[in-house]
Scaffold this motif. Structure first.
Motif, mmCIF file in Angstrom:
data_model
loop_
_atom_site.group_PDB
_atom_site.id
_atom_site.type_symbol
_atom_site.label_atom_id
_atom_site.label_comp_id
_atom_site.label_asym_id
_atom_site.label_seq_id
_atom_site.Cartn_x
_atom_site.Cartn_y
_atom_site.Cartn_z
ATOM 1 N N ALA A 82 -53.952 15.326 7.181
ATOM 2 C CA ALA A 82 -54.649 14.600 8.235
ATOM 3 C C ALA A 82 -54.415 13.103 8.081
ATOM 4 O O ALA A 82 -54.073 12.626 7.002
ATOM 5 N N ALA A 83 -54.612 12.396 9.194
ATOM 6 C CA ALA A 83 -54.517 10.934 9.181
ATOM 7 C C ALA A 83 -55.507 10.378 10.195
ATOM 8 O O ALA A 83 -55.700 10.949 11.262
ATOM 9 N N ILE A 84 -56.102 9.258 9.822
ATOM 10 C CA ILE A 84 -56.960 8.516 10.744
ATOM 11 C C ILE A 84 -56.057 7.529 11.465
ATOM 12 O O ILE A 84 -55.311 6.788 10.831
ATOM 13 N N GLY A 85 -56.121 7.528 12.779
ATOM 14 C CA GLY A 85 -55.230 6.692 13.585
ATOM 15 C C GLY A 85 -55.650 5.248 13.698
ATOM 16 O O GLY A 85 -55.613 4.665 14.775
ATOM 17 N N ARG A 86 -56.042 4.657 12.615
ATOM 18 C CA ARG A 86 -56.383 3.232 12.556
ATOM 19 C C ARG A 86 -55.682 2.656 11.343
ATOM 20 O O ARG A 86 -56.184 2.832 10.238
ATOM 21 N N PRO A 87 -54.546 2.093 11.502
ATOM 22 C CA PRO A 87 -53.785 1.867 12.733
ATOM 23 C C PRO A 87 -53.030 3.130 13.148
ATOM 24 O O PRO A 87 -52.886 4.071 12.359
ATOM 25 N N VAL A 88 -52.533 3.110 14.364
ATOM 26 C CA VAL A 88 -51.850 4.277 14.924
ATOM 27 C C VAL A 88 -50.620 4.655 14.101
ATOM 28 O O VAL A 88 -50.202 5.808 14.079
ATOM 29 N N GLU A 89 -50.057 3.717 13.363
ATOM 30 C CA GLU A 89 -48.896 3.997 12.509
ATOM 31 C C GLU A 89 -49.207 5.069 11.477
ATOM 32 O O GLU A 89 -48.294 5.760 11.017
#
Length: 117
Positions: free
Chosen positions: A102-109
């Motif tokens: 999983a990844a948190i999109g902050r930042p979208v990168e």
């Protein structure tokens, strides 16, 4: 291969950016509007494990409900997870889940790294 999932809040610009990124990459993701369909405590625990972070790190600590519930004083991980399950507005967004990661999109990168990884 299971398609990625995004915990999405349509009112959040970062969340909309993440969804646009997925669409631009031609990725058909399952969109979960988590404010309407909150994740269970178990789902939150799974995402925390995938992210390798604490419950507090997944929380939006500037939300009014965070102050109202006096969560700054809470040290019990399970209580923080319960608060997020009961008040999904506390969950940082967007979150993209793909193949057990999983990844948190902050930042979208962060999402790009997950998708390309």
């Amino acid at each position: 291969m299971a398609k990625p999932t995004i915990w999405h809040n349509p009112r959040c610009s970062k969340s909309r950016d993440a969804l646009t990124l997925l669409e631009e990459k031609g990725i058909d993701a399952e969109v979960v509007k988590y404010l309407e369909t909150p994740p269970s405590k178990e789902e939150i625990r799974e995402v925390l494990d995938m992210l390798g972070i604490s419950a507090r790190e997944l929380m939006r600590t500037k939300e009014e409900i965070y102050r109202e519930l006096n969560l700054k004083e809470v040290t019990d991980e399970e209580k923080l997870i319960e608060a997020m399950a009961e008040h999904p507005k506390l969950i940082e967004r967007p979150i993209v889940i793909k193949e057990g990661k999983a990844a948190i999109g902050r930042p979208v990168e962060n999402i790009i790294d997950l998708l390309d990884g």
